[in-house]
Design an enzyme around this catalytic site. Sequence first.
Site: not given
Length: 383
Positions: A79, A82, A253
């Site tokens: 990801c 973060r 998002w």
Amino acid sequence: MAPVPSCPAEAIPLRAPSVDLDEAEDFVRLHHGEHPELGPVEHRLAEVHAEVAATGTYRHTAAELVFGARVAWRNSARCIGRLYWRSLKVRDLRDLRDPKEVADECVEHLKLAGNGGKVRPVISVFAPDEPGRPGPRIRNEQLIRYAGYLGADGGVLGDRRNLELTGRALELGWRPPARRGPFDVLPLVVEREDAEPCLVELPGEAVMEVPIGHPELPWLAELGLRWHAVPAISDMRLRIGGVDYPAAPFNGWYMGTEIGARNFADTDRYDLLPYLGKRMGLDTSSVQTLWKDRVLVELNRAVLHSFALAGVTITDHHTESDRFLTHLKKEEAAGRSCPADWTWIVPPMSSGITSVFHRYYDERELVPNFFPSGTRGVCPVIH
């Protein structure tokens, strides 16, 4: 932030294993170490050992759950988004294991996370796996998924990635719209080992969508493209201190490339590049004309433009790359490792001109973390 194995028909385990005490102890020490105001750790460790000895598992305190869920996001090597891990809103729904109740709260999750367009990071944590008592499972990869319909000629209407999930929903009695389209929202499928699968359709007010247009190509808006605002991953297993939460949907998002460079462009998704290249009047006879690259840029411009026009939170790959390096520096300053999988952190377009490209990262797997259901592998990010 929230890429695409098919929806696995994974069997729910008949008996969840006992908690790994070493992992539980490491987590409790980590929590107390980062929150010294909690005081000496020994009393809490004794409680955990006693509870595991008696039941095979233990119950996290409310503070442990919040900390564990946030650190799981912090540790997610794939990801890029973060930086804001501390802002994750944690919904403690551990007392819910009935499939219908889980599905209903997933609807509330979407409303809360959508927040009128100002998307906020949220996780809803449902009942954990316990010895002899598995928790509920959500079969949808994300709470919002678009159907994929296989035609008699082998063609697909909609999202090719969701063919299996669409078939499962139809088997369970879902009735698609009389006139099927490329963006039909699938119902939630929630299962539990000792209960009938639950099928719940998402109400319109829970599914915020953005119509896609382009600032300079007016015909693109006429194609009817759209995408949902909240990327809520829902088939991952949250693991905190040896305890598995198989239903713990969470969202950040979108980064624009997740939609424009993957969902709309991948050949196993909507595969729009060939059609758009022709509509743009480009020479598509050879890849050396770079027609794919030109289409990809305009498609991603369209996504960013449309979300901004609709007032819905989104980020671009250049900004998010810089933010990730800010996050990495903060973690290093705090004396923590920041695991990152280069192949996932680097954006799927314009990679070489983003700030995350020209370096290597620590790829160690840390816990707490999110894992694919039924495995202990590294958590993927799902578009």
